[in-house]
Design a protein around this motif. Structure first.
Motif, PDB file in Angstrom:
ATOM      1  N   HIS B 165       0.828  -1.209   0.000  1.00  0.00           N
ATOM      2  CA  HIS B 165       0.000   0.000   0.000  1.00  0.00           C
ATOM      3  C   HIS B 165       0.859   1.255   0.000  1.00  0.00           C
ATOM      4  CE1 HIS B 165      -3.563  -2.312   0.355  1.00  0.00           C
ATOM      5  NE2 HIS B 165      -3.136  -2.912   1.453  1.00  0.00           N
ATOM      6  N   THR B 166       2.044   1.169   0.641  1.00  0.00           N
ATOM      7  CA  THR B 166       2.884   2.364   0.759  1.00  0.00           C
ATOM      8  C   THR B 166       3.335   2.842  -0.614  1.00  0.00           C
ATOM      9  OG1 THR B 166       3.639   1.398   2.814  1.00  0.00           O
ATOM     10  CG2 THR B 166       4.839   3.319   2.030  1.00  0.00           C
ATOM     11  N   PHE B 167       3.922   1.954  -1.419  1.00  0.00           N
ATOM     12  CA  PHE B 167       4.414   2.439  -2.721  1.00  0.00           C
ATOM     13  C   PHE B 167       3.251   2.792  -3.641  1.00  0.00           C
ATOM     14  CE2 PHE B 167       3.908  -0.691  -6.086  1.00  0.00           C
ATOM     15  CZ  PHE B 167       3.813  -1.926  -5.453  1.00  0.00           C
ATOM     16  N   HIS B 168       2.138   2.075  -3.507  1.00  0.00           N
ATOM     17  CA  HIS B 168       0.965   2.377  -4.347  1.00  0.00           C
ATOM     18  C   HIS B 168       0.419   3.780  -4.009  1.00  0.00           C
ATOM     19  CE1 HIS B 168      -2.557   1.537  -6.766  1.00  0.00           C
ATOM     20  NE2 HIS B 168      -3.321   1.914  -5.764  1.00  0.00           N
ATOM     21  N   ASN B 169       0.318   4.086  -2.705  1.00  0.00           N
ATOM     22  CA  ASN B 169      -0.210   5.395  -2.302  1.00  0.00           C
ATOM     23  C   ASN B 169       0.705   6.533  -2.745  1.00  0.00           C
ATOM     24  OD1 ASN B 169      -2.428   4.226  -1.170  1.00  0.00           O
ATOM     25  ND2 ASN B 169      -1.635   4.224   0.922  1.00  0.00           N
ATOM     26  N   TYR B 170       2.036   6.300  -2.662  1.00  0.00           N
ATOM     27  CA  TYR B 170       2.970   7.334  -3.141  1.00  0.00           C
ATOM     28  C   TYR B 170       2.824   7.558  -4.644  1.00  0.00           C
ATOM     29  CZ  TYR B 170       5.676   8.548   0.995  1.00  0.00           C
ATOM     30  OH  TYR B 170       6.070   9.060   2.202  1.00  0.00           O
ATOM     31  N   LEU B 171       2.549   6.468  -5.382  1.00  0.00           N
ATOM     32  CA  LEU B 171       2.354   6.600  -6.831  1.00  0.00           C
ATOM     33  C   LEU B 171       1.107   7.443  -7.128  1.00  0.00           C
ATOM     34  CD1 LEU B 171       3.310   5.679  -9.652  1.00  0.00           C
ATOM     35  CD2 LEU B 171       4.621   4.620  -7.863  1.00  0.00           C
ATOM     36  N   ILE B 172       0.038   7.219  -6.347  1.00  0.00           N
ATOM     37  CA  ILE B 172      -1.191   7.998  -6.551  1.00  0.00           C
ATOM     38  C   ILE B 172      -0.920   9.472  -6.233  1.00  0.00           C
ATOM     39  CG2 ILE B 172      -3.553   8.378  -5.714  1.00  0.00           C
ATOM     40  CD1 ILE B 172      -3.666   5.338  -5.179  1.00  0.00           C
ATOM     41  N   LEU B 173      -0.205   9.706  -5.125  1.00  0.00           N
ATOM     42  CA  LEU B 173       0.142  11.090  -4.755  1.00  0.00           C
ATOM     43  C   LEU B 173       0.957  11.744  -5.873  1.00  0.00           C
ATOM     44  CD1 LEU B 173       0.182  13.319  -2.556  1.00  0.00           C
ATOM     45  CD2 LEU B 173       2.294  12.308  -1.708  1.00  0.00           C
ATOM     46  N   SER B 174       1.908  10.980  -6.400  1.00  0.00           N
ATOM     47  CA  SER B 174       2.746  11.498  -7.481  1.00  0.00           C
ATOM     48  C   SER B 174       1.891  11.851  -8.700  1.00  0.00           C
ATOM     49  CB  SER B 174       3.794  10.454  -7.848  1.00  0.00           C
ATOM     50  OG  SER B 174       4.585  10.910  -8.885  1.00  0.00           O
ATOM     51  N   PHE B 175       0.923  10.991  -9.034  1.00  0.00           N
ATOM     52  CA  PHE B 175       0.055  11.228 -10.190  1.00  0.00           C
ATOM     53  C   PHE B 175      -0.763  12.519  -9.996  1.00  0.00           C
ATOM     54  CE2 PHE B 175      -4.069  10.749 -12.370  1.00  0.00           C
ATOM     55  CZ  PHE B 175      -3.626  10.617 -13.676  1.00  0.00           C
ATOM     56  N   VAL B 176      -1.346  12.672  -8.805  1.00  0.00           N
ATOM     57  CA  VAL B 176      -2.184  13.866  -8.548  1.00  0.00           C
ATOM     58  C   VAL B 176      -1.323  15.130  -8.597  1.00  0.00           C
ATOM     59  CG1 VAL B 176      -3.576  15.030  -6.799  1.00  0.00           C
ATOM     60  CG2 VAL B 176      -3.944  12.612  -7.252  1.00  0.00           C
ATOM     61  N   LEU B 177      -0.170  15.099  -7.902  1.00  0.00           N
ATOM     62  CA  LEU B 177       0.692  16.287  -7.875  1.00  0.00           C
ATOM     63  C   LEU B 177       1.264  16.595  -9.254  1.00  0.00           C
ATOM     64  CD1 LEU B 177       2.654  15.702  -4.540  1.00  0.00           C
ATOM     65  CD2 LEU B 177       1.047  17.547  -4.999  1.00  0.00           C
ATOM     66  N   PHE B 178       1.632  15.540  -9.979  1.00  0.00           N
ATOM     67  CA  PHE B 178       2.209  15.779 -11.300  1.00  0.00           C
ATOM     68  C   PHE B 178       1.155  16.319 -12.267  1.00  0.00           C
ATOM     69  CE2 PHE B 178       4.362  14.746 -15.307  1.00  0.00           C
ATOM     70  CZ  PHE B 178       5.570  15.363 -15.043  1.00  0.00           C
ATOM     71  N   SER B 179      -0.082  15.812 -12.149  1.00  0.00           N
ATOM     72  CA  SER B 179      -1.162  16.348 -12.993  1.00  0.00           C
ATOM     73  C   SER B 179      -1.361  17.832 -12.689  1.00  0.00           C
ATOM     74  CB  SER B 179      -2.475  15.601 -12.732  1.00  0.00           C
ATOM     75  OG  SER B 179      -2.319  14.246 -13.011  1.00  0.00           O
TER      76      SER B 179
END
Lengths: 258, 257
Positions: B165-179
């Motif tokens: 869950h940790t790496f998955h959640n960071y990926l989602i955060l990265s997607f939102v911030l990068f968008s």
């Protein structure tokens, strides 16, 4: 047979392959753009069709990836549209059983994909439709007022650029330049660098001509007016923003149900 | 135009040292309890250095703080501290400080190279409206920091299989911030160059590729052949091309120019 084709077109497996292909083409394109800036610079100020005729076709060894990228993104758009219709039909038929809140949560990814599809369409519209002025077609020169005609026989008189300069550590560097434009109807408007003017369906941008970093201190440079009418811009901006909000909503809902 | 003497380099070195000591606290020993405080000290020292860098020209330039690679250790440390505070697995969260230490060391070296070239401070101008430029680089750097942390925790998951869950959640955060950063960047590009996507800048192509990669990853969760370990492997491998295309190639280009 028809059902199998539809499932393939709307499937995530196809999405995956198209995404890999577009990533590879974007990276390849970035390498070509970096090494041959002169070929790709005009693309910012020309419609794709004109650029392909004047620059793309004659340099196919350096531009081959761009039509391919456009094709892959177009296919991704088709895949996205099919996926949207497929999911929407599925959840719409089940909405009475699942309830409105679940229905909304379930169709959020579909709406995110719709935003992505509209962003893609917006980029295509931005690159292929509308009007873009050519390099140095409309110029504001020190000590001169120039008269131009925009598409639709719209007259405009462009005044000379007037600049402000930094004091202190960056003394002599340009802080801002502005130019007054008088339109045929007698309406007077001002345009500044990075503060475009929206008038009669046109976007008018002021930009320092030549290399902005190389101007002599306290010298008022020649400025270029970039005139555009871009039907895709609003779609791209609005849908990107909505896409972010929907993504946040979707993952917040997912976390709440976990 | 720059005044390198005014930049508090000592704070950057001290921040790297604090991150290093905090990394030692990942191992059992007397330093263990001091780990989060050392991480906080590193963040504060890095903040002091960045503020000094922003003021070094004699005029406060916030975009200088966030646009250089040297902002990355700050972004990583800030995310790691928030993660540590919110997580119920604080020890696993704290291991990120090893990555922060490595990035702090590399960016310290890079700062010296850029300072020697006189290219640490980019002169202000009307094409770089401070508000848009600063918010763009801030969100973009935070997105990359979230991605690198995702890579770190993906590696951790591959080793111990306990952080899906940790790496998955960071990926989602990265997607939102990068968008978000891409929206801000598109506005800046539109204001400055009249186009929302600069078609002659390789940086924009690499950003598009990165955004599509994040989107691709988000789709993998819905495919049966992509369990967490396989996704973790993909994310860990992606670290190398992302680091190269976003940071190394850009820096090497500046260095050799």
């Amino acid at each position: 047979m028809g059902n199998r084709i539809w499932k393939f077109l709307a499937g995530v497996h196809l999405t995956l392959w198209l995404l890999w292909a577009s990533i590879a083409l974007f990276v390849t394109g970035g390498l070509y753009v970096k090494s041959d800036k002169a070929i790709f610079d005009p693309l910012n100020q020309m419609l794709l069709e004109d650029w392909l005729r004047e620059w793309g076709a004659g340099n196919l060894d350096k531009t081959w990836w761009l039509p391919l990228l456009a094709l892959v993104l177009f296919l991704l758009g088709i895949n996205t549209a099919c996926c949207i219709l497929d999911r929407l039909a599925y959840h719409w038929n089940r909405r009475r059983r699942t309830g409105t809140r679940t229905f909304l949560a379930k169709i959020t990814p579909t709406l995110i994909h719709a935003c992505f599809g509209i962003i893609l369409a917006g980029h295509f519209a931005s690159m292929c439709v509308g009007f873009r002025s050519r390099s140095m077609e409309f110029v504001s020169r020190p000590g001169e007022t120039a008269h131009y005609t925009l598409p639709g026989n719209l007259e405009m008189a462009v005044g000379e650029p007037r600049c402000e300069f930094f004091q202190g550590p960056f003394a002599g560097s340009i802080r801002q330049c502005r130019t007054e434009i008088v339109f045929g109807s007698g309406e007077r408007r001002q345009v500044e660098i990075a503060r475009p003017l929206h008038w009669n369906g046109f976007q008018i941008h002021l930009r320092q001509a030549g290399s902005p970093g190389k101007a002599a201190p306290y010298a008022t440079p020649e400025c270029e007016l970039l005139v555009k009418s871009d039907p895709g811009l609003g779609l791209i901006m609005a849908c990107f923003f909505v896409l972010i909000l929907l993504t946040l909503y979707y993952y917040a809902e997912e976390k709440a149900t976990d | 135009m720059t005044e390198p003497n005014a930049i508090p380099y000592w704070a950057q070195y001290a921040a790297a040292a604090a991150f290093g000591l905090s990394a030692l606290a990942c191992r059992p020993g007397r330093l263990k309890a001091a780990g989060p405080f050392l991480l906080l000290a590193g963040l504060l020292l890095q903040s002091w250095f960045l503020l000094g860098l922003g003021r070094s020209s004699g005029m406060f330039l916030p975009n200088t703080i966030v646009s250089l690679e040297v902002f990355l250790p700050w972004a990583l440390a800030a995310l790691a501290l928030v993660h540590r505070a919110c997580s119920d697995r604080k020890e696993a969260a704290h291991t990120a400080v090893i990555l922060i230490f490595a990035v702090a060391l590399l960016t310290t070296l890079q700062t010296r190279v850029l300072a020697a070239q006189g290219s640490l401070v980019y002169p202000p101008g009307p094409m770089h409206p401070a508000g848009w430029v600063t918010t763009f680089f801030f969100t973009e750097s935070m997105a990359y920091a979230a991605f690198f942390l995702a890579c770190w925790f993906a590696l951790g998951h591959l080793r111990r299989r306990n952080l899906p869950h940790t790496f998955h959640n960071y990926l989602i955060l990265s997607f939102v911030l990068f968008s978000l950063s891409q929206v801000l960047g598109a506005v800046w590009s539109y204001l400055g160059w009249a186009v929302p996507f600069h078609l002659s800048s390789d940086r924009h192509y690499n950003s598009a590729a990165f955004w599509l990669f994040l989107a691709l990853y988000l789709h993998l969760k819905f495919l049966p052949g992509w369990p967490a370990p396989r996704r973790a492997r993909l994310v860990a491998i992606a670290f190398i091309p992302v680091l190269y295309f976003r940071y190394l190639a850009y820096f090497l280009g500046k260095w050799t120019s």
